[in-house]
Structure formats: structure tokens, C-alpha cells
Enzyme design. Structure first.
Site, short mmCIF file in Angstrom:
data_model
loop_
_atom_site.label_atom_id
_atom_site.label_comp_id
_atom_site.label_asym_id
_atom_site.label_seq_id
_atom_site.Cartn_x
_atom_site.Cartn_y
_atom_site.Cartn_z
N SER A 153 0.84 -1.20 0.00
CA SER A 153 0.00 0.00 0.00
C SER A 153 0.87 1.24 0.00
CB SER A 153 -0.85 -0.02 1.27
OG SER A 153 -1.44 1.23 1.50
N TYR B 120 -1.61 -1.09 10.83
CA TYR B 120 -1.88 -1.61 9.48
C TYR B 120 -0.68 -1.37 8.58
CZ TYR B 120 -3.60 -1.70 4.69
OH TYR B 120 -3.73 -1.96 3.35
N LYS C 70 2.15 -4.04 6.75
CA LYS C 70 2.53 -4.10 5.33
C LYS C 70 4.05 -3.99 5.20
CE LYS C 70 -1.47 -4.63 3.40
NZ LYS C 70 -1.78 -5.91 2.77
P1 NAD Z 1 -11.18 -6.79 1.08
O1 NAD Z 1 -11.41 -6.79 2.55
O2 NAD Z 1 -12.31 -6.47 0.19
O3 NAD Z 1 -10.56 -8.20 0.63
C1 NAD Z 1 -9.76 -8.98 1.48
C2 NAD Z 1 -10.32 -10.41 1.45
O4 NAD Z 1 -9.51 -11.24 2.29
C3 NAD Z 1 -11.75 -10.50 1.97
O5 NAD Z 1 -12.53 -11.23 1.07
C4 NAD Z 1 -11.61 -11.24 3.32
O6 NAD Z 1 -12.74 -12.05 3.59
C5 NAD Z 1 -10.35 -12.05 3.11
N1 NAD Z 1 -9.57 -12.34 4.31
C6 NAD Z 1 -9.23 -11.51 5.32
N2 NAD Z 1 -8.48 -12.15 6.22
C7 NAD Z 1 -8.33 -13.43 5.78
C8 NAD Z 1 -7.65 -14.58 6.27
N3 NAD Z 1 -6.97 -14.55 7.41
N4 NAD Z 1 -7.71 -15.73 5.54
C9 NAD Z 1 -8.41 -15.78 4.39
N5 NAD Z 1 -9.07 -14.72 3.87
C10 NAD Z 1 -9.02 -13.56 4.56
O7 NAD Z 1 -9.95 -5.79 0.81
P2 NAD Z 1 -9.37 -5.26 -0.58
O8 NAD Z 1 -9.66 -3.81 -0.65
O9 NAD Z 1 -9.76 -6.13 -1.68
O10 NAD Z 1 -7.81 -5.38 -0.26
C11 NAD Z 1 -7.06 -6.51 -0.65
C12 NAD Z 1 -5.61 -6.33 -0.19
O11 NAD Z 1 -5.10 -5.11 -0.72
C13 NAD Z 1 -5.45 -6.23 1.32
O12 NAD Z 1 -4.27 -6.90 1.68
C14 NAD Z 1 -5.31 -4.75 1.55
O13 NAD Z 1 -4.56 -4.47 2.71
C15 NAD Z 1 -4.57 -4.31 0.31
N6 NAD Z 1 -4.76 -2.88 -0.03
C16 NAD Z 1 -6.04 -2.40 -0.21
C17 NAD Z 1 -6.21 -1.04 -0.52
C18 NAD Z 1 -7.58 -0.46 -0.71
O14 NAD Z 1 -7.70 0.76 -0.69
N7 NAD Z 1 -8.63 -1.24 -0.91
C19 NAD Z 1 -5.10 -0.19 -0.65
C20 NAD Z 1 -3.83 -0.74 -0.48
C21 NAD Z 1 -3.67 -2.09 -0.16
N1 UFG Z 2 -12.26 11.62 3.06
C1 UFG Z 2 -13.24 12.53 3.40
N2 UFG Z 2 -14.42 12.05 3.89
C2 UFG Z 2 -14.66 10.71 4.06
C3 UFG Z 2 -13.64 9.80 3.70
C4 UFG Z 2 -12.45 10.28 3.22
O1 UFG Z 2 -13.06 13.74 3.27
O2 UFG Z 2 -15.74 10.35 4.53
C5 UFG Z 2 -11.00 12.14 2.49
C6 UFG Z 2 -9.76 11.78 3.30
O3 UFG Z 2 -9.53 12.77 4.27
C7 UFG Z 2 -8.69 11.73 2.21
C8 UFG Z 2 -9.44 11.22 0.98
O4 UFG Z 2 -10.82 11.48 1.25
O5 UFG Z 2 -8.22 13.02 1.92
C9 UFG Z 2 -9.27 9.73 0.74
O6 UFG Z 2 -9.59 9.02 1.92
P1 UFG Z 2 -9.74 7.42 1.92
O7 UFG Z 2 -10.10 7.03 3.31
O8 UFG Z 2 -10.64 6.99 0.83
O9 UFG Z 2 -8.29 6.91 1.53
P2 UFG Z 2 -6.88 7.14 2.26
O10 UFG Z 2 -5.97 7.74 1.24
O11 UFG Z 2 -7.02 7.83 3.54
O12 UFG Z 2 -6.47 5.64 2.60
C10 UFG Z 2 -6.40 4.62 1.60
C11 UFG Z 2 -6.67 3.26 2.25
C12 UFG Z 2 -5.58 2.96 3.23
C13 UFG Z 2 -4.24 3.05 2.57
C14 UFG Z 2 -4.09 4.41 1.91
C15 UFG Z 2 -2.81 4.49 1.13
O13 UFG Z 2 -7.91 3.27 2.93
O14 UFG Z 2 -5.74 1.64 3.69
O15 UFG Z 2 -5.17 4.63 1.00
O16 UFG Z 2 -2.80 3.47 0.19
F1 UFG Z 2 -3.29 2.90 3.50
#
Ligand code: NAD
Ligand code: UFG
Length: 343
Positions: free
Chosen positions: A129, A153, A157
Site C-alpha cells: 500500500s 496496518y 505491510k
Molecule cells: P477486502 O477486505 O475487500 O478483501 C480482502 C479479502 O480477504 C476478503 O474477502 C476477506 O474475507 C479475506 N480475508 C481476510 N483475512 C483473511 C484470512 N486470514 N484468511 C483468508 N481470507 C481472509 O480488501 P481489498 O480492498 O480487496 O484489499 C485486498 C488487499 O489489498 C489487502 O491486503 C489490503 O490491505 C490491500 N490494499 C487495499 C487497498 C484499498 O484501498 N482497498 C489499498 C492498499 C492495499
Molecule cells: N475523506 C473525506 N471524507 C470521508 C472519507 C475520506 O473527506 O468520509 C478524504 C480523506 O480525508 C482523504 C481522501 O478522502 O483526503 C481519501 O480518503 P480514503 O479514506 O478513501 O483513503 P486514504 O488515502 O485515507 O487511505 C487509503 C486506504 C488505506 C491506505 C491508503 C494508502 O484506505 O488503507 O489509501 O494506500 F493505507
């Protein structure tokens, strides 16, 4: 692609990014096996994937921390590689429950890597991330920027990244892609796959779509006094389908390379206000909002230098902010209750 390909194991394949990646893999001819404990996803994702012509070869409801589940899976299939999405991702929750986050995210990754080693499957794509850059000293952020963690978190990572780097150094048979995602948003254009957060969304786009639908009264904009052009936070939003395709590109690149660490983003910084305005304009819908205090832990600006992904993966994000807004809205209107919506 041609010939019969060995399957890819996708952990967390029922989640937001995993489900779109399973579809992208199928579109590239790759058979997929999904392991997911369904802690943050619905089994209905599997029906939707089937409907889209991308049913997994096998689905196992199980935990990535469970060595016996992993060994059984690796005994049944000869995997080409593993894409590891399974984990927990809510920053606030990680502050309250650090041990749970280290257990799932770090413990789960270590169990998986050990099972892979036992089975001699040594190709892995890992979900990292942009959070590993902390409060970035410069934007756009290159992969060489300093790494830091500001919450458990992010620390989880970084710990996984460190383990993967050490592993590659110790044993060059491993090929490893560390993908640092920026802000994935949107949904598949079919309206059949999307993001289905449980409870109040933490992230901006799902909050915006729920406000636009009237499920929530207004969006809270977390601060308009940042040192950015309009004072609101700036992020690098990328379309979930572009992100999914980035994983296919990473798997291909790993056939020739050992350790890849790349940003997946567009390189464009977009403010909260401009995202909300684009959403309202593209979808012709009102998004009432009010400015409130900054959210603790948020940074002013975070966007990628996406150059390395282009040279190493031959991948770049192609879809526009308007596409992200239109697709997120189609998903929300067609599935107001996420995967629990009928039909
Ligand atoms: P998500 O929660 O939609 O998907 C994660 C999946 O993993 C879910 O289906 C959950 O049921 C499963 N899971 C959780 N713990 C588990 C375990 N111990 N064993 C088996 N399955 C398990 O999240 P996502 O947004 O699809 O994110 C996927 C990956 O990408 C995560 O590792 C997250 O940290 C990373 N990531 C997400 C974002 C984002 O903004 N969505 C940004 C950066 C990194
Ligand atoms: N924001 C609002 N109102 C809301 C939600 C978000 O104003 O209700 C703003 C936040 O302050 C930020 C922007 O929208 O400026 C994006 O916020 P998000 O929560 O959508 O995303 P972040 O960039 O804060 O975080 C995301 C993931 C994290 C990850 C990070 C960097 O949620 O897990 O990107 O990859 F760590």
C-alpha cells in the site's frame, strides 16, 4: 496466451480487489483457485464471477493462517504462482486491535510463504500500500522514497515487505512482486462486481455513492485547510479494473524478473472536492457535503510516480476519473445493499 496454463492461487479472492483480479486473470486465460475466509466478503461474489464467465476452478473457504488448509491446496494443484490479497485493511481498527492485524497480515503472509516454499511454488504477488510512504516528503512518490509506518496496518505491510525482501535475498529462486496500491475505486462496468463495505464506509468513494443514493445524509469532508490547491486532501484514485490488470501484468513480468517493487497509481493527484464535483457532474446527482475537522493520521497529498510500473510491468492506468465515478455509481444503484441486493 496459449496452451494449458497452471492455475493461480488468489487469497482473498472474494474481496474488492481480489474479485476484479480473478476476472482479469480469467480474461487472460488463467485458471484461478480462490482461498478466502469470507470475513469481509460475500460468497455471492462467486455467483457473480460465474455469471461473468470467470468461475474459479475451485473455491476454498478457509484461513490463510491455517497451514493444513494451505498444504492441502498445494497438494491438489500445481500453481503457477500466488496473488496474496487476504488480510485486514481498516487503519482505525488496526490502532484498536494491533495484535489481530499483525496476526492476519503478518502471520498469514508468513504461513503462506512457508507453505509455498514446502510446495516449491516460489512466485508471489503481494498487496502492499502507499501507506508505507507515511507522510511523503515529495510528490509524486517514487518507489525509492523512504518507508515508514504511522499505524499498525501500515506497519504490518512494511513487515511483510521486509520479509519478502529478505526471502528474495536468501533464496534467488523466489520471484516476488510487491505492488504498492494507491487509492483503488470504482467497480466493474457490468455493475456486477464492486466494493461492498460492511457498516459505515471508511473510504471516500463508497461514502460518496451512499450519500448520492440517500443512504447517508451528507459527506463529511475531512478538512479544507491542507496546503493543497483547494485545501482538501489530494490522492491518486485509480480504477479497480486498471488495478486488477496490474496484477496480471506483474505475474507476466515475474516470469523474467526476481524482485519487483512498483507503485500502482495513475500519477494524478485529485482533491476530495474535485472527486465529489466530478462524481456529481458525471452522474447528474447531488452529493451534499459539509467540511469538518481533519481526520487524524491523514496526509495532505499522496500520489504516485507511476513510471516504473510502465517500464517494468508495461502497465499503466488507462481509465479516467469520470469512468471511476460512473462505474462506482452504476454498482451502487444496481446493488444498493451490496451483494445482498437481489437478484
Ligand atoms: P477486502 O477486505 O475487500 O478483501 C480482502 C479479502 O480477504 C476478503 O474477502 C476477506 O474475507 C479475506 N480475508 C481476510 N483475512 C483473511 C484470512 N486470514 N484468511 C483468508 N481470507 C481472509 O480488501 P481489498 O480492498 O480487496 O484489499 C485486498 C488487499 O489489498 C489487502 O491486503 C489490503 O490491505 C490491500 N490494499 C487495499 C487497498 C484499498 O484501498 N482497498 C489499498 C492498499 C492495499
Ligand atoms: N475523506 C473525506 N471524507 C470521508 C472519507 C475520506 O473527506 O468520509 C478524504 C480523506 O480525508 C482523504 C481522501 O478522502 O483526503 C481519501 O480518503 P480514503 O479514506 O478513501 O483513503 P486514504 O488515502 O485515507 O487511505 C487509503 C486506504 C488505506 C491506505 C491508503 C494508502 O484506505 O488503507 O489509501 O494506500 F493505507
Amino acid at each position: 496466451m496459449h496452451g494449458i496454463m497452471n492455475p493461480i492461487l488468489v487469497t482473498g479472492g472474494c474481496g474488492f480487489i481480489g474479485s476484479h483480479t480473478v476476472l482479469a486473470l480469467a480474461e487472460s486465460g488463467w485458471p484461478v483457485v480462490v482461498l478466502d475466509n469470507l470475513s469481509n466478503s460475500s460468497p455471492r461474489v462467486l455467483e457473480r464471477l460465474r455469471e461473468l464467465g470467470a468461475p474459479p476452478l475451485e473455491f476454498v473457504q478457509g484461513d490463510v493462517r491455517d497451514a493444513s488448509v494451505l498444504d492441502a491446496l498445494f497438494a491438489r494443484h500445481r500453481f503457477e504462482g500466488v496473488i496474496h490479497f487476504a488480510g485486514l485493511k481498516a487503519v482505525g481498527e488496526s490502532v484498536a486491535q494491533p495484535l489481530r492485524y499483525f496476526d492476519h497480515n503478518v502471520g498469514g503472509t508468513l504461513q503462506l510463504l512457508q507453505a509455498m516454499d514446502r510446495a516449491q511454488v516460489r512466485r508471489v504477488v503481494f498487496s502492499s500500500s502507499a501507506t508505507v510512504y507515511g507522510d511523503p516528503a515529495q510528490v509524486p512518490i517514487p518507489e525509492t522514497a523512504p518507508l515508514t509506518a504511522t499505524n499498525p496496518y501500515g506497519r504490518s505491510k512494511l513487515m511483510c515487505e521486509d520479509a519478502l525482501r529478505s526471502l528474495h535475498q536468501a533464496d534467488p529462486r523466489w520471484s516476488i512482486a510487491i505492488l504498492r496500491y494507491f487509492n483503488p475505486v470504482g467497480a466493474h462496468p457490468s455493475g456486477r462486481l464492486g466494493e461492498a463495505p460492511q457498516g459505515v464506509p471508511n473510504n471516500l468513494m463508497p461514502y460518496v455513492t451512499q450519500v448520492a443514493l440517500g443512504l447517508r445524509p451528507h459527506l463529511q469532508i475531512f478538512g479544507d485547510d491542507y496546503p493543497t490547491p483547494d485545501g482538501t486532501g489530494v490522492r491518486d484514485y485509480l480504477h479497480i479494473c486498471d488495478l486488477a490488470e496490474g496484477h496480471v501484468a506483474a505475474l507476466r513480468a515475474l516470469q523474467a524478473q526476481g524482485l519487483l517493487t512498483v507503485n500502482l497509481g495513475t500519477g494524478q493527484g485529485v482533491s476530495v472536492r474535485s472527486l465529489v464535483e466530478t462524481f456529481a457532474q458525471v452522474n447528474q446527482v447531488a452529493v451534499p457535503s459539509q467540511v469538518v475537522a481533519r481526520r487524524p493520521g491523514d496526509v495532505a497529498q499522496c500520489y504516485a510516480d507511476p513510471q516504473l510500473a510502465q517500464t517494468r510491468l508495461h502497465w499503466r492506468a488507462r481509465r479516467s476519473l469520470a469512468d471511476m465515478c460512473a462505474d462506482a455509481w452504476r454498482w451502487q444503484t444496481q446493488n444498493p445493499q451490496g451483494y445482498d441486493s437481489t437478484p
